[in-house]
Design a protein around this motif. Structure first.
Motif, PDB file in Angstrom:
ATOM      1  N   SER A 243      41.861 -27.570  25.087  1.00  0.00           N
ATOM      2  CA  SER A 243      42.794 -28.522  25.677  1.00  0.00           C
ATOM      3  C   SER A 243      42.071 -29.300  26.763  1.00  0.00           C
ATOM      4  O   SER A 243      41.103 -28.828  27.347  1.00  0.00           O
ATOM      5  N   ILE A 244      42.558 -30.505  27.006  1.00  0.00           N
ATOM      6  CA  ILE A 244      41.960 -31.367  28.021  1.00  0.00           C
ATOM      7  C   ILE A 244      42.812 -31.321  29.289  1.00  0.00           C
ATOM      8  O   ILE A 244      44.016 -31.550  29.249  1.00  0.00           O
ATOM      9  N   GLN A 245      42.189 -30.982  30.397  1.00  0.00           N
ATOM     10  CA  GLN A 245      42.856 -31.004  31.689  1.00  0.00           C
ATOM     11  C   GLN A 245      42.185 -32.060  32.561  1.00  0.00           C
ATOM     12  O   GLN A 245      41.039 -32.443  32.313  1.00  0.00           O
ATOM     13  N   LYS A 246      42.917 -32.536  33.565  1.00  0.00           N
ATOM     14  CA  LYS A 246      42.340 -33.534  34.459  1.00  0.00           C
ATOM     15  C   LYS A 246      42.464 -33.067  35.897  1.00  0.00           C
ATOM     16  O   LYS A 246      43.533 -32.647  36.345  1.00  0.00           O
ATOM     17  N   TYR A 247      41.348 -33.121  36.617  1.00  0.00           N
ATOM     18  CA  TYR A 247      41.313 -32.881  38.053  1.00  0.00           C
ATOM     19  C   TYR A 247      41.032 -34.233  38.697  1.00  0.00           C
ATOM     20  O   TYR A 247      39.887 -34.683  38.725  1.00  0.00           O
ATOM     21  N   GLY A 248      42.110 -34.869  39.161  1.00  0.00           N
ATOM     22  CA  GLY A 248      41.968 -36.248  39.592  1.00  0.00           C
ATOM     23  C   GLY A 248      41.732 -37.115  38.372  1.00  0.00           C
ATOM     24  O   GLY A 248      42.524 -37.141  37.448  1.00  0.00           O
ATOM     25  N   GLU A 249      40.606 -37.796  38.353  1.00  0.00           N
ATOM     26  CA  GLU A 249      40.239 -38.609  37.199  1.00  0.00           C
ATOM     27  C   GLU A 249      39.146 -37.959  36.363  1.00  0.00           C
ATOM     28  O   GLU A 249      38.575 -38.588  35.472  1.00  0.00           O
ATOM     29  N   ILE A 250      38.874 -36.673  36.636  1.00  0.00           N
ATOM     30  CA  ILE A 250      37.797 -35.985  35.934  1.00  0.00           C
ATOM     31  C   ILE A 250      38.380 -35.152  34.790  1.00  0.00           C
ATOM     32  O   ILE A 250      39.131 -34.196  35.030  1.00  0.00           O
ATOM     33  N   PRO A 251      38.071 -35.492  33.523  1.00  0.00           N
ATOM     34  CA  PRO A 251      38.575 -34.701  32.391  1.00  0.00           C
ATOM     35  C   PRO A 251      37.763 -33.413  32.219  1.00  0.00           C
ATOM     36  O   PRO A 251      36.539 -33.414  32.318  1.00  0.00           O
ATOM     37  N   ILE A 252      38.458 -32.314  31.990  1.00  0.00           N
ATOM     38  CA  ILE A 252      37.827 -31.009  31.824  1.00  0.00           C
ATOM     39  C   ILE A 252      38.305 -30.397  30.505  1.00  0.00           C
ATOM     40  O   ILE A 252      39.489 -30.454  30.182  1.00  0.00           O
ATOM     41  N   ASN A 254      39.259 -27.203  28.561  1.00  0.00           N
ATOM     42  CA  ASN A 254      39.664 -25.816  28.769  1.00  0.00           C
ATOM     43  C   ASN A 254      39.448 -25.046  27.461  1.00  0.00           C
ATOM     44  O   ASN A 254      40.188 -25.233  26.497  1.00  0.00           O
TER      45      ASN A 254
END
Length: 460
Positions: A243-252, A254
């Motif tokens: 899954s794709i998570q976002k911390y601010g504008e940074i995609p991570i 998971n």
């Protein structure tokens, strides 16, 4: 050959077919309960309107009008069953709030029983018909792939071997692989080609493209109402539940995501657990507990129930309820039951072989400690013994434990005398955690019932 654009009519077709299934089920319930398909009664006419209105909102809330052509039938049916559980939850909530005792509960039961079969039946038929239609070359979508390589060819091969999805491959764009017959040209030619050929989708292979090239393609696609999708080597991470998570504008990315991380899925599973356990408690345990209690008391002294601490979700301990099947002894928590165990009473032997001793755990389900389906909870001693020996053993505790599970449905019941018995259970439990769906829960319940009816030599 013309493609094409009939998908815009699908939402209204799905809604009308669902409403027809619901009302057909309602009329069948009328016939079974009152002996006539059209039951002339104002109260039941109101009930029919309410059920239709509730389904209308659930239909759009659950996005049942949206069916991706890439979805498998199992994915689609799981979505439908999820909507049914949400619908039942709403109807039951309204039922308990209004307390309309003048309605027949039997009528409501038959309505939703027939509705379930009808909606699953017509949607399954639709799935195969539309797949056949697309495999014949109709209602297709055209696509190109930017960046030639192993990942790109795997994608093209997948669509060729699954023509029912309805994707028509036009060619590759690549700056280097000029010898490949399906190469249309370099990347800078894609814009003129796409406009001439009316391309629907552009797939971009990240390993073959620079960031600036991808950004230009995204801008071009969005300015021309063309879908653009990115391919990357995520499959090498060994986990399909990404899954794709976002911390601010940074995609991570998971890589540890599981289906029951979703709050929506948690709600559906909990709603199903409450409905299912409530029905069992009201219609079975209400009369079964006094009967079993009498039999247990007549044979041996001691309590009716056996309470044992077991590990639940997040490895937290909870008290698991069972009917007492042994004489009172000091080894109940430290020693597993074995075949011909002298501690097991005659009544207890029957309860164990039929799995009736586990039924009080529906109280655990109702209270929220357990689920109807999930990895079976082990005594604390077993967890301490096997957790260091089996890789990712703890992953089975990422979800609530269940009264039955995939391992039990596949025959892993009773004593875990050998390491292979426990490792086999854990392997199936981990598969369940990573691949949960409501449809899988229903399948496990059916397989468990069949297993109990057939009997198992490991149940003792």
């Amino acid at each position: 050959m013309p493609s094409r654009r009939y998908s815009k009519y699908f939402p209204i077709i799905f809604l009308l077919a669902d409403i027809a299934s619901l009302n057909g089920a309602f009329y069948l319930a009328n016939y079974l309960r009152f002996g006539q398909f059209i039951y002339l009664n104002d109260s039941y006419a109101t009930l029919q309107v309410v059920l239709n209105v509730v389904w209308f909102f659930i239909f759009y809330f659950s996005r049942l009008q949206k069916i991706n052509r890439e979805s498998r039938l199992l994915d689609h049916l799981n979505k439908v069953l999820t909507a049914l559980i949400i619908n039942l939850s709403v109807v039951f909530a309204l039922w308990f709030a209004a307390k309309p005792f003048y309605y027949s509960r039997q009528h409501l039961f038959f309505t939703y029983l027939f509705f379930t079969f009808l909606i699953i039946g017509w949607r399954s038929t639709w799935h195969y018909v539309i797949r056949y239609y697309r495999a014949r070359g109709f209602n297709f979508r055209t696509f190109v792939v930017v960046g030639y390589g192993e990942l790109a060819t795997d994608l093209v091969d997948y669509f060729k071997h699954n023509p029912g999805i309805g994707y028509k491959f036009l060619g590759y764009f690549d700056n280097e692989a000029s010898g490949e017959s399906n190469i249309i040209g370099p990347v800078d030619r894609i814009k003129s080609y796409v406009k001439k050929q009316d391309v629907d989708i552009i797939f971009c292979c990240l390993p073959k493209l620079y960031d600036r090239e991808v950004k230009k393609l995204i801008d071009f696609a969005e300015n021309n109402l063309i879908k653009i999708k990115i391919l990357s080597q995520f499959s090498k991470l060994g986990n399909k539940n990404l899954s794709i998570q976002k911390y601010g504008e940074i995609p991570i990315i998971n890589v540890s995501a599981i289906p029951l991380d979703s709050e929506a899925n948690q709600f559906v599973k909990r709603a199903f657990d409450i409905i299912f356990s409530s029905l069992v408690i009201i219609f079975i345990l209400s009369w079964l507990i006094p009967l079993i209690a009498l039999l247990i008391k007549l044979e041996s002294k001691g309590p009716i129930f056996f309470f044992q601490q077991r590990n639940g979700k997040d490895n937290s301990p909870f008290w698991c309820y069972k009917f007492r099947t042994m004489v009172v002894n000091n080894e109940a928590d430290s020693k597993q039951a074995t075949k011909n165990d002298p501690r097991i009473t005659k009544v207890g032997n029957i309860l164990r072989k039929t799995s009736i001793d586990e039924l009080p755990q529906f109280i655990n389900v109702f209270l929220g400690d357990m689920s109807v389906v999930g990895p079976r909870p082990h005594p604390l001693k077993l967890n301490l013994e096997f957790q260091p020996k089996i890789d990712r053993f703890i992953q089975r505790h990422a979800v609530k434990p269940g009264i039955t599970g995939l391992a039990q449905a596949k025959g892993f019941r009773g004593e875990t005398a050998a390491f292979s018995d426990m490792s086999g259970r854990v392997r199936l439990d981990r598969f369940y955690v990573k691949n949960w769906s409501l449809l899988l829960d229903f399948k496990i319940i059916v397989l468990t019932i069949v297993s109990i009816l057939r009997g198992s030599e490991n149940a003792y």
